[in-house]
Enzyme design. Structure first.
Site, PDB file in Angstrom:
ATOM      1  N   ASP A  19       9.279  -9.369  -4.582  1.00  0.00           N
ATOM      2  CA  ASP A  19      10.251  -8.449  -5.342  1.00  0.00           C
ATOM      3  C   ASP A  19      10.048  -6.764  -4.641  1.00  0.00           C
ATOM      4  O   ASP A  19       9.699  -6.207  -5.249  1.00  0.00           O
ATOM      5  CB  ASP A  19       9.670  -8.765  -6.565  1.00  0.00           C
ATOM      6  CG  ASP A  19      11.213  -8.498  -7.524  1.00  0.00           C
ATOM      7  OD1 ASP A  19      12.358  -7.841  -6.527  1.00  0.00           O
ATOM      8  OD2 ASP A  19      10.590  -7.742  -8.487  1.00  0.00           O
ATOM      9  N   ALA A  71      -3.026   1.206 -17.007  1.00  0.00           N
ATOM     10  CA  ALA A  71      -2.634   3.015 -16.892  1.00  0.00           C
ATOM     11  C   ALA A  71      -1.212   3.444 -16.866  1.00  0.00           C
ATOM     12  O   ALA A  71      -1.425   3.244 -15.417  1.00  0.00           O
ATOM     13  CB  ALA A  71      -3.802   3.130 -16.171  1.00  0.00           C
TER      14      ALA A  71
END
Length: 408
Positions: free
Chosen positions: A277, A209
């Site tokens: 990351d 979302a």
């Protein structure tokens, strides 16, 4: 382009659409209104489950590249981009009631591990990692990952036939196996060799979302103090200096408040999923310097279940500080009756693409949880509980019988 025009004429999509009124009860709007300084949604929020269902079931009304890819192509105002990236393909899908979600397609099968020789900055992005990260974040009671659900997308009907972007239209093709495929349009890693393909039209993916627009809810993108070197041979200071945290503590806003504690929360989350990351983090400016950190872009998690990258825990092991609420939740999830792998397994069964994680990945969560608790124990042995465990709540303590002791 000619075929796409025919699609749109058949669907009567060439006529001007009648403006749609905003529905106050729409799950996307209710989700946005529920964001607070405590997290993206309240505990046990019924809106989240409704939003997940809507993202899974609502038909798409349009599809486009994300702003990241557009920035790389020079086709948008980059001042509105929080963090341009775009190495891997992702699309923005729109739904009725002004709903919008980020679609990341399946690129790697669940049973495949990231090769040992891969650097973290060239690793695959995994749709199931985005889904699993949302469930784990909710189990940890962080509530900092946007609601994410799996879905089978018909790439022809739900992307090609509804997009108005001619560049996106141009990257669709039919493979020799008669599957419909498409690829990203960007400066690198964006060729037919890196295409994703349906079977022949259906393709698995994750839908996350969207947060409120930057105009309505501005966010800051801040470099992670424990950012890794994005080169093949370089090292950052924290990787060679075990006293690096002393330097961080002298810099505002890490010198006071909750920012450093939130960084440790994020490191714990990333260690559990194996994500190396996390070069930046984002925050809503409305909640000030002590606001929560958003845990976005988790697709490089859950790559190697056979390896525990303990360097991700550097903020915890170097700073030796943790929120009491975080520690108590971790200790609870280490108990046999609330084992993290069991809770995750049950939670992930709710997703329509279940099973989301293989059993080795689930068991790796239990192993990594023990490593986190061991790191905390070492810190307590060295500096004492009062220094290491930060009391971040004023709520009444639970009865002694219901509490997990810090030294267990």
């Amino acid at each position: 382009s000619r075929r796409h025009k025919l699609y749109r004429e058949e669907l009567n999509l060439t006529s001007l659409a009648v403006p749609l009124p905003l529905q106050p009860e729409a799950s996307w709007l209710q989700f946005h209104l529920g964001i607070s300084r405590d997290g993206l949604y309240p505990r046990s929020s019924p809106v989240v489950n409704r939003l997940l269902r809507d993202m899974q079931e609502f038909p798409t009304v349009s599809a486009d590249y994300s702003q990241d890819e557009k920035a790389l192509l020079g086709a948008c105002d980059c001042s509105q981009i929080v963090k341009p990236s775009g190495v891997h393909l992702k699309l923005v899908l729109r739904f009725q009631d002004f709903g919008k979600a980020m679609f990341k397609p399946m690129r790697q099968k669940r049973e495949e591990e990231t090769p040992e020789d891969f650097f973290y900055f060239v690793d695959f992005q995994r749709h199931n990692a985005e889904i699993a990260a949302f469930h784990l974040d909710r189990i940890l009671d962080f509530r900092r990952v946007p609601p994410t659900v799996g879905r089978l997308i018909n790439v022809t009907k739900e992307i090609l036939e509804v997009t108005k972007n001619e560049v996106l239209q141009s990257v669709f093709f039919v493979s020799p196996a008669s599957n419909v495929c498409f690829f990203a349009k960007c400066p690198y890693m964006c060729k037919t060799e890196y295409a994703v393909c349906g079977n022949p039209h259906l393709l698995e993916g994750s839908l996350s979302a969207f947060l409120p627009s930057l105009n309505l809810a501005p966010r800051l993108s801040i470099p992670n103090p424990w950012i890794r070197s994005y080169s093949f041979d370089g090292k950052e200071e924290w990787e060679v200096n075990p006293l690096y945290c002393n330097t961080v503590r002298e810099i505002y806003p890490y010198s006071n408040g909750n920012r450093l504690l939130n960084i440790v929360d994020m490191a714990i989350f990333d260690f559990l999923i194996g994500n190396m990351d996390r070069h930046h983090y984002e925050m809503f400016t409305k909640f000030g310097d002590d606001g929560f950190l958003l845990h976005l872009d988790n697709a490089r998690g859950f790559g190697r279940h056979s390896h525990d990258e303990t360097s991700i825990l550097a903020p915890l092991s170097q700073c030796c500080i943790i929120k009491r609420t975080t520690l108590l939740r971790l200790q609870l999830l280490a108990e046999p009756e609330y084992r993290l792998s069991d809770v995750m397994r049950e939670s992930l069964l709710q997703d329509p693409l279940a099973p989301i994680l293989t059993e080795p990945h689930l068991l790796a969560l239990d192993r990594r949880l023990q490593l986190i608790l061991e790191a905390v124990r070492k810190c307590i042995d060295t500096y004492g509980e009062a220094t290491v465990v930060a009391n971040d709540t004023t709520q009444p303590q639970a009865p002694v019988s219901d509490r997990v002791k810090v030294d267990t």
